[in-house]
Design a protein around this motif. Structure first.
Motif, short mmCIF file in Angstrom:
data_model
loop_
_atom_site.label_atom_id
_atom_site.label_comp_id
_atom_site.label_asym_id
_atom_site.label_seq_id
_atom_site.Cartn_x
_atom_site.Cartn_y
_atom_site.Cartn_z
N GLY A 112 0.83 -1.20 0.00
CA GLY A 112 0.00 0.00 0.00
C GLY A 112 0.87 1.25 0.00
O GLY A 112 0.65 2.18 -0.78
N LEU A 113 1.90 1.25 0.84
CA LEU A 113 2.80 2.41 0.90
C LEU A 113 3.45 2.63 -0.46
O LEU A 113 3.59 3.78 -0.91
CB LEU A 113 3.88 2.18 1.96
N ALA A 114 3.84 1.54 -1.11
CA ALA A 114 4.47 1.66 -2.42
C ALA A 114 3.51 2.34 -3.40
O ALA A 114 3.91 3.20 -4.19
CB ALA A 114 4.88 0.29 -2.93
N VAL A 115 2.23 1.98 -3.32
CA VAL A 115 1.24 2.61 -4.20
C VAL A 115 1.13 4.09 -3.89
O VAL A 115 1.08 4.93 -4.78
CB VAL A 115 -0.14 1.92 -4.04
N VAL A 116 1.12 4.42 -2.59
CA VAL A 116 0.97 5.82 -2.19
C VAL A 116 2.12 6.66 -2.72
O VAL A 116 1.93 7.80 -3.14
CB VAL A 116 0.90 5.92 -0.65
N PHE A 117 3.33 6.08 -2.73
CA PHE A 117 4.49 6.89 -3.11
C PHE A 117 4.72 6.93 -4.62
O PHE A 117 5.69 7.52 -5.07
CB PHE A 117 5.74 6.41 -2.37
N GLN A 118 3.82 6.33 -5.39
CA GLN A 118 3.90 6.57 -6.84
C GLN A 118 3.64 8.05 -7.06
O GLN A 118 2.74 8.62 -6.46
CB GLN A 118 2.83 5.75 -7.57
N PRO A 119 4.45 8.69 -7.96
CA PRO A 119 4.39 10.15 -8.05
C PRO A 119 2.99 10.73 -8.20
O PRO A 119 2.62 11.65 -7.49
CB PRO A 119 5.24 10.46 -9.27
N ASP B 86 -8.87 5.87 -11.42
CA ASP B 86 -8.95 4.46 -11.05
C ASP B 86 -9.34 4.41 -9.57
O ASP B 86 -9.04 5.34 -8.81
CB ASP B 86 -7.62 3.74 -11.38
N PRO B 87 -10.07 3.38 -9.16
CA PRO B 87 -10.68 3.39 -7.83
C PRO B 87 -9.69 3.64 -6.69
O PRO B 87 -9.99 4.37 -5.75
CB PRO B 87 -11.30 2.00 -7.71
N THR B 88 -8.49 3.06 -6.77
CA THR B 88 -7.54 3.24 -5.67
C THR B 88 -7.21 4.71 -5.47
O THR B 88 -7.28 5.24 -4.36
CB THR B 88 -6.25 2.44 -5.95
N ALA B 89 -6.88 5.40 -6.57
CA ALA B 89 -6.56 6.83 -6.48
C ALA B 89 -7.77 7.59 -5.97
O ALA B 89 -7.66 8.47 -5.11
CB ALA B 89 -6.11 7.34 -7.83
N THR C 82 -11.51 -9.28 -1.09
CA THR C 82 -11.56 -9.17 -2.55
C THR C 82 -10.82 -7.94 -3.06
O THR C 82 -10.27 -7.95 -4.14
CB THR C 82 -13.01 -9.13 -3.05
N SER C 83 -10.83 -6.84 -2.30
CA SER C 83 -10.18 -5.61 -2.76
C SER C 83 -9.05 -5.22 -1.83
O SER C 83 -8.86 -4.04 -1.54
CB SER C 83 -11.18 -4.46 -2.83
N SER C 84 -8.29 -6.21 -1.39
CA SER C 84 -7.30 -5.90 -0.35
C SER C 84 -6.26 -4.88 -0.82
O SER C 84 -5.80 -4.05 -0.03
CB SER C 84 -6.67 -7.20 0.15
N ASP C 85 -5.90 -4.89 -2.10
CA ASP C 85 -4.92 -3.92 -2.60
C ASP C 85 -5.41 -2.49 -2.39
O ASP C 85 -4.71 -1.63 -1.89
CB ASP C 85 -4.66 -4.13 -4.09
N LEU C 86 -6.67 -2.29 -2.78
CA LEU C 86 -7.25 -0.95 -2.65
C LEU C 86 -7.33 -0.56 -1.18
O LEU C 86 -6.92 0.53 -0.79
CB LEU C 86 -8.64 -0.94 -3.28
N VAL C 87 -7.82 -1.47 -0.34
CA VAL C 87 -8.03 -1.14 1.06
C VAL C 87 -6.70 -0.75 1.72
O VAL C 87 -6.61 0.29 2.40
CB VAL C 87 -8.67 -2.34 1.80
N TYR C 88 -5.65 -1.53 1.47
CA TYR C 88 -4.39 -1.21 2.14
C TYR C 88 -3.72 0.04 1.56
O TYR C 88 -3.02 0.75 2.28
CB TYR C 88 -3.46 -2.43 2.16
N ALA C 89 -3.95 0.32 0.28
CA ALA C 89 -3.42 1.57 -0.28
C ALA C 89 -4.12 2.75 0.40
O ALA C 89 -3.47 3.75 0.75
CB ALA C 89 -3.63 1.60 -1.78
N VAL C 90 -5.42 2.63 0.62
CA VAL C 90 -6.16 3.70 1.30
C VAL C 90 -5.65 3.84 2.74
O VAL C 90 -5.40 4.97 3.22
CB VAL C 90 -7.68 3.41 1.29
N PHE C 91 -5.45 2.73 3.43
CA PHE C 91 -4.93 2.77 4.80
C PHE C 91 -3.56 3.46 4.83
O PHE C 91 -3.31 4.34 5.65
CB PHE C 91 -4.77 1.35 5.36
N ALA C 92 -2.67 3.05 3.91
CA ALA C 92 -1.34 3.64 3.87
C ALA C 92 -1.43 5.13 3.59
O ALA C 92 -0.71 5.94 4.19
CB ALA C 92 -0.50 2.93 2.81
N GLY C 93 -2.35 5.50 2.68
CA GLY C 93 -2.54 6.91 2.37
C GLY C 93 -2.92 7.69 3.62
O GLY C 93 -2.37 8.75 3.91
#
Lengths: 496, 322
Positions: free
Chosen positions: A8-15, A54-57, A346-357
């Motif tokens: 999730g943190l890695a997703v957050v730190f994408q520019p 995209d939903p994560t962003a 089912t959406s664990s990637d999204l959930v943890y990216a949001v948490f990390a954010g």
């Protein structure tokens, strides 16, 4: 889980995402700082913008805005007694007196630090305990909610000032809360046939009127003495103060998380209950309302913790914990996602990216709040003859925008006059807000409980959580009445 | 006498002229419609199902009619203010009221003073399927629920949103048809109702099938009875009300209303434009995404009116008997 969080943190730190998150924090700062523009409205405004993302962003953006508005409501609450969001109303009680005493910088520093700590505690609880906490939230039903509201209301007895004023204020708040459709049967109460009153008196018109408008009136009439402020220096990490408010901070953050996860009860209630508890456990309760540092730390730690807590049932069960999270739930559905018990799987990637954010957002608040607040403190040097009308204008726009209702604006101005008159009597406005926020919970949950038990009051004592809460309230209430009586008796004996 | 007659003639000529003029204006306006940006009054708060519906239709209708639309949410008094403002607006078709079944349920309960004589339905675009939802660990199927309710009269509690809500009407009509002795507790929002069902504090709730899908997957909550004529294609195991001999098929519906004085021609044009939106791929994709595609949503102005009137009568009767 740690893996998912690091991903999730890695997703957050994408520019692009990081840029998005930073701008979300700034949008949230501005919206939260303007009286009346709350997180709910900002999220609604930005909702259509996120359809193309995209939903994560999209959900990083929406939740970051949500988190930062809850924080920045404190700025105008402390500087002008015009709470930027309903969550920050309790912060004004001690923050504004500090500003009047020339200690705005100190007050803001305490507020920023408490918010960040509360927010972090809430986010960590969200990341680690979401599934556990969600099943705890399900143990709460009507009897427990009622007991919690009663616990909150009993603090009227410990608030400073004259007890009789506190009681009248709480009853006034309770009365205002009864206006509108009856929550269970739908019968109109005190609406005089007006459709505008049918939905009840909103919290925002009352808060903005009682606090912001009455203060502008007071200063316009020259009844207010204000320490001139040339420069406000904000000191966030002040070890001396930190030691003083440490206990309050821990208690309030935990209370905030626990209250935040309960569906239907939001950060405003959490701020109120933890302020009440801060008063109750303080060795110097008479200092509250006059500029006590704990009076800022308690609500700010609690409201930020609760805002994060409110996301727990949303992610774990698909049940919103507060008004803003209800809109975020709608946004999920519009994006074709179904939050519910399976969502974390089912959406664990999204959930943890949001948490990390959200985790990062709390640090951003610490980092960016100082320059942002500096902008607002500079406004203090503007002559009040210009600043006052601007505040009134913001209040009117903000109140109107909540329900698109001019009626609410008149109501807000009416409460402004009422607040001005009540303060002349040294009336504790906090008791009115207490009654107004906790009244509807107490009333409808009592009636639901009795409907569940078919009229049997024993249900409150048969359920462990509600029994504990009720017994604690009874003990505290007796103590609040007996202790002063005994003190008085002792004094009398000593005088003889 | 002569003067009187000529006055009369002039008068009727004038009337005829006025009549003619208004007819031409009406058809002209229908051709030119819309002459200014439209306003959507949403009879619900931001972020909910009705709001999402209006905001999804907005860009699509803007394209069909080549105009601009502003959306205003008027959630106060269960949307009654939105209905009232629509009824008081210029009858020129530029103010559209986006409402759910709450319009008729609150009308039946006397909470909404704006009736179907002041508002004309343009079309129904969504029809969600009402279901009885329970915790499957408590009641694995409808028969076990029914048996428990029969053996413990007055003990079973159903949760719902408010006293004049579509789910309360579903409860009342279900109780009326089945003859079961069950009770209803209203909560402030749907989330609290689901929390209480999952927490085992109450026995069940009436809700739309679209909102329960994720709970079905995890087994926390399960629909055990569908308000429909035939079993749903995607859920062939869930029995229907009609198989039990109960004529209950209404769910929560969402549609569009205008001022009742709106000229026929303009009404027809809005209806046609909405049909175009409804038939578009983009709209159908949205319905599928939010799981509203289990039942045909479209119902034209006249059919929708008849159905609303029928429902209203039924709800009034149920509330009176209660």
């Amino acid at each position: 889980m740690l893996d998912s969080f690091l991903n999730g943190l890695a997703v957050v730190f994408q520019p692009m995402n990081f840029l998005l998150l930073t701008s979300a924090v700034f949008i949230g700062f501005i919206g939260g700082a303007l009286p009346g523009i709350s997180g709910v409205i900002l999220v609604v405004i930005l909702l259509p913008v996120t359809y193309g993302m995209d939903p994560t962003a999209a959900f990083m953006l929406l939740t970051a805005i949500y988190g930062s508005t809850v924080f920045s409501g404190l700025i105008t609450a402390i500087l002008y007694r015009a709470p930027g969001t309903p969550e920050a109303v309790m912060t004004a009680f001690d923050g504004y007196p500090m500003t009047q005493q020339g200690q705005a910088g100190k007050a803001l520093g305490i507020g920023v630090l408490s918010s960040a700590i509360g927010g972090l505690v809430g986010t960590i609880a969200l990341i680690i305990f979401t599934p556990v906490l969600a099943s705890f939230a399900l143990k709460f039903s009507s009897p427990e909610y009622f007991a919690l509201a009663v616990l909150g209301l009993t603090v009227v007895a410990s608030l400073g000032g004259r007890l009789i004023y506190g009681l009248i204020g709480a009853c006034l708040g309770l009365f205002i809360a009864t206006i509108g459709f009856d929550p269970l049967t739908g019968t109109s109460r005190y609406t005089f046939g007006s459709l505008e009153l049918a939905e009840g008196v909103g919290l925002i018109p009352v808060i903005v009127g009682l606090f912001a408008i009455s203060e502008v009136m007071k200063r316009a009439l020259g009844e207010e003495t204000h320490q001139p402020l040339k420069k406000v220096s904000i000191n966030i990490f002040d070890m001396h103060i930190l030691r003083k408010i440490g206990v309050t901070l821990s208690r309030s953050s935990l209370l905030g998380v626990v209250i935040g996860i309960l569906p239907g009860i939001g950060a405003s209630t959490a701020a109120m209950v933890s302020y009440s508890e801060a008063v109750r456990w303080s060795k110097t309760p008479e200092q509250f309302g006059k500029g006590a540092p704990e009076g800022i730390a308690a609500p700010e730690a609690a409201n930020n913790a609760a805002a994060m807590g409110a996301l727990v049932p949303l992610f774990a069960l698909g049940i919103p914990g507060s008004g803003t999270t209800a809109i975020i739930l709608g946004a999920f559905i519009m994006h074709g996602l179904q939050p519910g018990p399976m969502f974390m799987v089912t959406s664990s990637d999204l959930v943890y990216a949001v948490f990390a954010g959200l985790f990062i957002v709390n640090f951003m608040i610490l980092l960016f709040s100082k320059p942002f607040i500096a902008l607002f403190t500079r406004l203090l040097n503007i002559p009040y003859s210009a600043l006052g009308p601007i505040i009134v204008m913001c209040c009117i726009i903000g109140t109107y925008s909540v329900r698109n209702s001019m009626f609410d604006v008149w109501l807000m101005l009416g409460f402004g006059v009422l607040g001005y008159l009540l303060e002349k009597l040294k009336f504790p406005l906090v008791s009115i807000i207490l009654g107004l926020v906790l009244g509807p919970i107490a009333e409808s949950e009592l009636r639901r409980t009795l409907a569940m038990s078919r009229g049997d009051f024993m249900i409150f004592f048969e359920r462990p959580i509600s029994a504990t809460l009720i017994v604690i309230s009874l003990l505290l209430l007796t103590a609040a009445i007996v202790v002063p009586l005994r003190k008085r008796a002792k004094l009398k004996a000593a005088n003889k | 006498m002569l003067i009187k007659q000529s006055l009369l003639a002039a008068g009727s000529l004038g009337l005829a002229l006025v009549g003619y003029a208004s007819v031409t204006i009406a058809s002209d306006t229908a051709e030119n419609y819309p002459t200014k940006p439209l306003q959507f009054l949403v009879a619900a708060g931001a972020g909910g199902g009705t709001d999402n519906f209006a905001r999804t239709v907005k860009p699509m209708l803007e394209e069909v009619l080549d105009t601009r639309v502003t959306v205003v949410n008027l959630p106060s008094a269960s949307g009654a203010i939105a209905h009232q403002r629509t009824a008081n607006s210029e009858p020129d078709g530029h103010t559209l009221d986006f409402a759910s079944s709450t319009l008729v349920t609150s009308l039946a309960a006397g909470q909404n003073p704006t009736g179907l004589d002041e508002l004309t339905p343009v079309a129904r675009m969504q029809s969600d399927v009402m279901t009885l939802i329970v915790d499957p660990e408590k009641y694995p199927d409808f028969e076990s629920f029914r048996k428990h309710a029969e053996e413990n009269p007055g003990e079973v509690i159903i949760g719902g949103t408010h006293a004049a809500s579509p789910d309360r009407m579903a409860f009342l009509s279900f109780r009326d048809a089945s003859g079961l002795d069950i009770n209803f507790i209203p909560y402030d929002e749907e989330g609290s109702v689901s929390a209480n069902v999952m927490g085992g504090n109450i026995d069940g709730m009436f809700g739309e099938i679209s909102s329960t899908l994720s709970y079905m997957e995890s087994g926390e909550m399960m629909p055990i009875l569908v308000f429909a004529e035939e079993r749903l294609e995607n859920f062939p195991d869930i029995p229907t009300t009609v198989e039990h001999g109960w004529d209950l098929t209404d769910g929560n519906e969402r549609g569009i209303f205008v001022n009742a004085d709106t000229p026929e021609a303009i009404l027809a044009k809005i209806e046609a434009s909405m049909k175009e939106v409804y038939d578009s791929d983009a709209y159908q994709e949205y319905e599928e995404r939010v799981n509203l595609h289990y039942r045909e949503g479209w119902l034209g102005s006249e059919d929708y009116r008849q159905q609303l009137e029928k429902n209203l009568e039924n709800y009034k009767r149920l509330l009176e008997e209660n």
